[in-house]
Design an enzyme around this catalytic site. Sequence first.
Site, PDB file in Angstrom:
ATOM      1  N   ASP A  39       0.854  -1.187   0.000  1.00 22.92           N
ATOM      2  CA  ASP A  39       0.000   0.000   0.000  1.00 22.92           C
ATOM      3  C   ASP A  39       0.896   1.245   0.000  1.00 22.92           C
ATOM      4  O   ASP A  39       1.711   1.406   0.922  1.00 22.92           O
ATOM      5  CB  ASP A  39      -0.896  -0.024   1.247  1.00 22.92           C
ATOM      6  CG  ASP A  39      -1.756   1.232   1.362  1.00 22.92           C
ATOM      7  OD1 ASP A  39      -1.683   2.095   0.462  1.00 22.92           O
ATOM      8  OD2 ASP A  39      -2.486   1.357   2.368  1.00 22.92           O
ATOM      9  N   GLU A  61      30.083   6.053   5.409  1.00 25.20           N
ATOM     10  CA  GLU A  61      30.045   4.651   5.826  1.00 25.20           C
ATOM     11  C   GLU A  61      29.954   3.771   4.593  1.00 25.20           C
ATOM     12  O   GLU A  61      29.735   2.577   4.699  1.00 25.20           O
ATOM     13  CB  GLU A  61      28.875   4.410   6.784  1.00 25.20           C
ATOM     14  CG  GLU A  61      27.523   4.733   6.219  1.00 25.20           C
ATOM     15  CD  GLU A  61      26.421   4.518   7.249  1.00 25.20           C
ATOM     16  OE1 GLU A  61      25.861   5.520   7.684  1.00 25.20           O
ATOM     17  OE2 GLU A  61      26.142   3.371   7.607  1.00 25.20           O
ATOM     18  N   CYS A 113      26.304   6.586  10.490  1.00 25.85           N
ATOM     19  CA  CYS A 113      25.805   7.917  10.106  1.00 25.85           C
ATOM     20  C   CYS A 113      26.368   9.038  10.981  1.00 25.85           C
ATOM     21  O   CYS A 113      26.018  10.202  10.799  1.00 25.85           O
ATOM     22  CB  CYS A 113      24.280   7.954  10.144  1.00 25.85           C
ATOM     23  SG  CYS A 113      23.526   6.664   9.161  1.00 25.85           S
ATOM     24  N   SER A 134      16.789  -0.993  15.499  1.00 26.39           N
ATOM     25  CA  SER A 134      17.593   0.205  15.190  1.00 26.39           C
ATOM     26  C   SER A 134      16.843   1.476  15.589  1.00 26.39           C
ATOM     27  O   SER A 134      17.446   2.462  16.021  1.00 26.39           O
ATOM     28  CB  SER A 134      17.996   0.246  13.711  1.00 26.39           C
ATOM     29  OG  SER A 134      16.896   0.536  12.874  1.00 26.39           O
ATOM     30  N   HIS A 146      18.870  13.463  12.875  1.00 20.51           N
ATOM     31  CA  HIS A 146      19.286  12.500  11.846  1.00 20.51           C
ATOM     32  C   HIS A 146      17.995  11.919  11.264  1.00 20.51           C
ATOM     33  O   HIS A 146      17.096  11.525  12.006  1.00 20.51           O
ATOM     34  CB  HIS A 146      20.153  11.404  12.480  1.00 20.51           C
ATOM     35  CG  HIS A 146      20.367  10.245  11.571  1.00 20.51           C
ATOM     36  ND1 HIS A 146      20.911  10.390  10.316  1.00 20.51           N
ATOM     37  CD2 HIS A 146      20.084   8.917  11.697  1.00 20.51           C
ATOM     38  CE1 HIS A 146      20.966   9.203   9.719  1.00 20.51           C
ATOM     39  NE2 HIS A 146      20.461   8.297  10.541  1.00 20.51           N
ATOM     40  N   ASN A 165      17.349   8.518   2.507  1.00 20.06           N
ATOM     41  CA  ASN A 165      18.402   8.503   3.524  1.00 20.06           C
ATOM     42  C   ASN A 165      19.752   8.673   2.838  1.00 20.06           C
ATOM     43  O   ASN A 165      20.088   7.931   1.913  1.00 20.06           O
ATOM     44  CB  ASN A 165      18.369   7.171   4.294  1.00 20.06           C
ATOM     45  CG  ASN A 165      19.244   7.220   5.545  1.00 20.06           C
ATOM     46  OD1 ASN A 165      19.849   8.247   5.851  1.00 20.06           O
ATOM     47  ND2 ASN A 165      19.303   6.116   6.263  1.00 20.06           N
TER      48      ASN A 165
HETATM   49  N1  CAA Z   1      -0.663   3.402   5.551  1.00 19.29           N
HETATM   50  C1  CAA Z   1      -0.075   4.246   6.442  1.00 19.29           C
HETATM   51  N2  CAA Z   1       0.874   3.830   7.324  1.00 19.29           N
HETATM   52  C2  CAA Z   1       1.252   2.538   7.298  1.00 19.29           C
HETATM   53  C3  CAA Z   1       0.653   1.615   6.416  1.00 19.29           C
HETATM   54  C4  CAA Z   1      -0.349   2.097   5.512  1.00 19.29           C
HETATM   55  N3  CAA Z   1      -0.943   1.290   4.632  1.00 19.29           N
HETATM   56  N4  CAA Z   1       1.220   0.416   6.623  1.00 19.29           N
HETATM   57  C5  CAA Z   1       2.134   0.573   7.617  1.00 19.29           C
HETATM   58  N5  CAA Z   1       2.158   1.852   8.013  1.00 19.29           N
HETATM   59  C6  CAA Z   1       3.008   2.464   9.022  1.00 19.29           C
HETATM   60  C7  CAA Z   1       3.275   1.632  10.261  1.00 19.29           C
HETATM   61  O1  CAA Z   1       2.248   1.759  11.202  1.00 19.29           O
HETATM   62  C8  CAA Z   1       4.608   2.185  10.712  1.00 19.29           C
HETATM   63  O2  CAA Z   1       4.421   3.415  11.371  1.00 19.29           O
HETATM   64  P1  CAA Z   1       4.789   3.572  12.930  1.00 19.29           P
HETATM   65  O3  CAA Z   1       6.239   3.211  13.064  1.00 19.29           O
HETATM   66  O4  CAA Z   1       4.557   5.006  13.210  1.00 19.29           O
HETATM   67  O5  CAA Z   1       3.904   2.624  13.654  1.00 19.29           O
HETATM   68  C9  CAA Z   1       5.320   2.522   9.411  1.00 19.29           C
HETATM   69  O6  CAA Z   1       4.308   2.612   8.416  1.00 19.29           O
HETATM   70  C10 CAA Z   1       6.336   1.468   8.967  1.00 19.29           C
HETATM   71  O7  CAA Z   1       5.693   0.228   8.984  1.00 19.29           O
HETATM   72  P2  CAA Z   1       6.448  -1.077   9.533  1.00 19.29           P
HETATM   73  O8  CAA Z   1       7.111  -0.756  10.843  1.00 19.29           O
HETATM   74  O9  CAA Z   1       5.516  -2.200   9.497  1.00 19.29           O
HETATM   75  O10 CAA Z   1       7.562  -1.212   8.383  1.00 19.29           O
HETATM   76  P3  CAA Z   1       8.659  -2.307   8.180  1.00 19.29           P
HETATM   77  O11 CAA Z   1       8.705  -3.268   9.304  1.00 19.29           O
HETATM   78  O12 CAA Z   1       8.488  -2.870   6.826  1.00 19.29           O
HETATM   79  O13 CAA Z   1      10.033  -1.474   8.158  1.00 19.29           O
HETATM   80  C11 CAA Z   1      11.716   0.011   8.891  1.00 19.29           C
HETATM   81  C12 CAA Z   1      10.230  -0.169   8.574  1.00 19.29           C
HETATM   82  C13 CAA Z   1      12.093  -0.814  10.101  1.00 19.29           C
HETATM   83  C14 CAA Z   1      12.002   1.472   9.152  1.00 19.29           C
HETATM   84  C15 CAA Z   1      12.542  -0.475   7.636  1.00 19.29           C
HETATM   85  O14 CAA Z   1      12.244   0.332   6.527  1.00 19.29           O
HETATM   86  C16 CAA Z   1      14.046  -0.498   7.860  1.00 19.29           C
HETATM   87  O15 CAA Z   1      14.594  -1.462   8.370  1.00 19.29           O
HETATM   88  N6  CAA Z   1      14.748   0.614   7.463  1.00 19.29           N
HETATM   89  C17 CAA Z   1      16.203   0.711   7.636  1.00 19.29           C
HETATM   90  C18 CAA Z   1      16.617   0.935   9.076  1.00 19.29           C
HETATM   91  C19 CAA Z   1      16.368   2.340   9.573  1.00 19.29           C
HETATM   92  O16 CAA Z   1      16.180   3.278   8.823  1.00 19.29           O
HETATM   93  N7  CAA Z   1      16.441   2.509  10.912  1.00 19.29           N
HETATM   94  C20 CAA Z   1      16.284   3.823  11.515  1.00 19.29           C
HETATM   95  C21 CAA Z   1      17.020   3.938  12.837  1.00 19.29           C
HETATM   96  S1  CAA Z   1      18.758   3.504  12.612  1.00 19.29           S
HETATM   97  C22 CAA Z   1      19.430   4.893  11.882  1.00 19.29           C
HETATM   98  O17 CAA Z   1      18.875   5.955  11.914  1.00 19.29           O
HETATM   99  C23 CAA Z   1      20.740   4.751  11.171  1.00 19.29           C
HETATM  100  C24 CAA Z   1      20.472   4.769   9.710  1.00 19.29           C
HETATM  101  O18 CAA Z   1      20.450   5.801   9.061  1.00 19.29           O
HETATM  102  C25 CAA Z   1      20.220   3.488   9.075  1.00 19.29           C
END
Ligand code: CAA
Length: 425
Positions: free
Chosen positions: A30, A82, A114, A207, A253, A306
């Site tokens: 979605d 990195e 980062c 993370s 960040h 990012n």
């Molecule tokens: N409509 C609107 N919102 C929706 C939706 C829909 N149809 N479906 C899901 N969402 C929302 C969820 O509720 C969630 O929001 P909240 O966190 O506010 O509850 C959001 O969308 C993401 O959904 P999920 O958590 O289910 O997503 P996911 O499990 O597939 O992965 C993630 C999300 C963990 C960020 C993933 O993209 C990821 O691993 N990214 C890389 C790691 C990262 O960026 N970490 C950040 C901290 S570490 C850091 O900052 C260092 C760095 O740069 C990497």
Amino acid sequence: MMTVGLDALSFDIPQNYINLIDLAQARGVDPGKYTSGLGQREMAVSSPCEDPVTLAAGAGRRALRNFDIDPNQIGLVIVGTETGIDHSKPVSIYVHELLGLPQYCRAFEVKHACYGAMAGLSMATHWIQSGKAKGRAALVIASDIARYGLNSAGEPTQGAGAVAMIISENPRLLEFDVRNEGYYSKQVMDFWRPNYSKEAVVDGHYSISCYLEALTGSYQTYKQNFISSSSYLGHSGHSGARFLDRFAACLYHVPFVKMAQKAHQRLLEADACIAFEKGSPQMQAAVSDFLARVSPSLELNARVGNIYTGSLFLSLLNFLEDHSDLATGSPISLFGYGSGCAAEFMSAVVLEGASSLMKQHSFRKILSHRKQIDIPTYEKLILASAQADLNNTEVCKPELWNIQNPILYLGTRDHKRQYTTSSSS
Ligand code: CAA
């Protein structure tokens, strides 16, 4: 005490980008999850001819030219990355050559996920403050290509780009508060990239909690340092008397836009000493505060994705261009986080004229020169980029991908990286 701060700021991004709605449709997700759940709209996609060196040099060149700074004035260049291109040779020495920096200019690379560029910024600030710079300036560049892999959960949080900052004792944009900084370090396995892999390994949800813990830790230390080093008696300019209210804008960040919202809420909770419940008046107030003090500086992040160590500074660039005119003389906060992990919370005061200087070289002009590509082309670019550093490969021909950047990576010949630059553009 000597004034030290930000004198110039610019960025560079790859020529191509994708729309995240297209990516969501291709992955059967979605689109609301990417656009509203993560807060992202577009994502920069690098080609085999664009790497952390070309992006860093592109950003550095723009900073020097746009702000009319003689390269001979630079006595230190630090590249935070990195996604380095060699286990031994740093990105900074290629950048040193491509920018025509003088041989008396020290050059090195800093790595801590980062956090690298924030560490570089701190180091450059202290170098100038110590008097060792002898009137010279420092160029600090954040440059990265964020890759998690096709079809991975991290895929919509990729991106690529570089931000260049020139730090000097006569700054035109920001004056840093050099007396108060808050640090946080802890060994955690939230995100890393082993030497044998081009793609990061990440425990995504963990993370996010590591980021928030490091944010709270570094903020509390900053706050204690600030209170003990000043005559601070509480902030009474706004209702609620929250410490965070002393900042006209709060910059974080930004691995994805929604993370900045989570971060801002966490600091408001830290000031209130409670966790806000969903739907509570405090939660609604936190959202309004995010919309007022954080969200307006996140357009670039939402449209580039990012860029790891540069993502905080991309938000700063957005803030200085669009909103700093209303914040002249006021402090803003800056939070940098690097997985693994290290974090730093610092602040700076906005200088008069910053906004008009930044507007002369508007980021929207740079964004408008990008080209939107479809998902099959994006996938082809990702797969070709994985081949780019193999010796004598043919994939780094700019004409193959129609890449017209002034600084280009032409691949590796005899195990030596080849770069070309046109001086005119
Ligand atoms: N409509 C609107 N919102 C929706 C939706 C829909 N149809 N479906 C899901 N969402 C929302 C969820 O509720 C969630 O929001 P909240 O966190 O506010 O509850 C959001 O969308 C993401 O959904 P999920 O958590 O289910 O997503 P996911 O499990 O597939 O992965 C993630 C999300 C963990 C960020 C993933 O993209 C990821 O691993 N990214 C890389 C790691 C990262 O960026 N970490 C950040 C901290 S570490 C850091 O900052 C260092 C760095 O740069 C990497």
